[in-house]
Design a protein around this motif. Structure first.
Motif, PDB file in Angstrom:
ATOM      1  N   SER A  42       1.232  -1.226   0.412  1.00 32.02           N
ATOM      2  CA  SER A  42       0.069  -0.117  -0.003  1.00 32.02           C
ATOM      3  C   SER A  42       0.826   1.649   0.172  1.00 32.02           C
ATOM      4  N   ARG A  43       0.673   2.027  -1.408  1.00 30.67           N
ATOM      5  CA  ARG A  43       1.607   3.546  -0.982  1.00 30.67           C
ATOM      6  C   ARG A  43       0.722   4.259  -0.824  1.00 30.67           C
ATOM      7  N   HIS A 103      10.219   7.947   3.836  1.00 33.17           N
ATOM      8  CA  HIS A 103       8.612   7.493   2.841  1.00 33.17           C
ATOM      9  C   HIS A 103       9.369   6.388   1.893  1.00 33.17           C
ATOM     10  N   TRP A 142       8.128   2.686   1.497  1.00 37.02           N
ATOM     11  CA  TRP A 142       7.530   2.198  -0.501  1.00 37.02           C
ATOM     12  C   TRP A 142       8.228   1.125  -0.841  1.00 37.02           C
ATOM     13  N   ASN A 161       0.190  -0.961  -6.821  1.00 37.24           N
ATOM     14  CA  ASN A 161       1.238  -1.182  -5.341  1.00 37.24           C
ATOM     15  C   ASN A 161       1.757  -2.645  -5.366  1.00 37.24           C
TER      16      ASN A 161
END
Length: 219
Positions: A2-3, A27, A31, A133
């Motif tokens: 999930s981003r 972040h 990711w 994703n």
């Protein structure tokens, strides 16, 4: 993976740039987009510096990061619609516009959105993702996900859709995969310990070469 989009309000000051670069690195690590870190940090630095130079220090602004398809999208919002970024030729003697020239060189595309309350300067960087994703990792990750799609906790084949595998189910399926291969090696008279050692060495070399997130050893 999930981003989810995220944004952060900040004040455009020179001392804020380093903090924004660290947040971007953090972040992107979450990711799984480590390979974009340098380019994304450069874009953040230049877009924020552009506000400081052309709008003024102390300007309230917002950094927003999201996925646009398989591209990483970086936006910087500010309240000055008339102070537009400029792009100069590489052979120009002008210092103005150098920052956007760097963004133009690193990003796949960039642009400006004008709004009643200000503007948004954005850029997008290409990833190696096949889906928003999905995972970056090349052929090895794709082969693993294809193999995982054939396993379930009860041993029956499942629908070949790796994106639906939760982490817990995926880990259990991977244990089944490794167990089956180890058993195959023993049945065929192979040294499973030697194979595990060689796989561990190859895995560590791959992680080192791709600067990926640390993972637990195979044993």
């Amino acid at each position: 993976m999930s981003r989810k989009p995220w944004d952060l309000a900040f004040t455009a000051e020179a001392e804020e740039v380093a903090a924004l670069r660290r947040i971007m690195r953090f972040h992107l690590g979450l990711w799984g987009l480590h390979d974009l870190t340098d380019g994304a940090q450069l874009c953040v630095s230049e877009l924020v510096s552009n506000i400081i130079t052309h709008v003024g220090p102390g300007t309230p602004a917002t950094l927003a990061v999201s996925m646009n398809g398989t591209h990483l999208r970086i936006e910087v919002h500010d309240p000055a619609p008339r102070d537009l970024p400029t792009l100069v030729d590489a052979d120009s003697d002008s210092e103005a516009g150098r920052g956007m020239a760097l963004v133009d060189a690193v990003a796949d595309r960039w642009g400006v959105l004008l709004r009643p309350d200000g503007k948004v300067v954005w850029c997008e960087l290409a990833t190696e993702l096949a889906a928003p994703n999905g995972h970056v990792g090349g052929a090895g990750v794709k082969r693993a996900e294809t193999l995982l799609s054939l396993y379930t906790a009860d041993g029956r084949p499942r629908e070949a859709d790796p994106s639906r595998l939760s982490r817990a189910v995926a880990q259990e399926a991977m244990i089944d995969v490794i167990t089956d291969f180890l058993y195959w090696l023993r049945v065929h008279g192979c040294d499973e310990e030697d194979v595990l050692d060689r796989a561990q060495m190859r895995f560590e070399a791959l992680v080192s070469a791709t600067a990926g997130a640390p993972c637990r050893a195979l044993r």
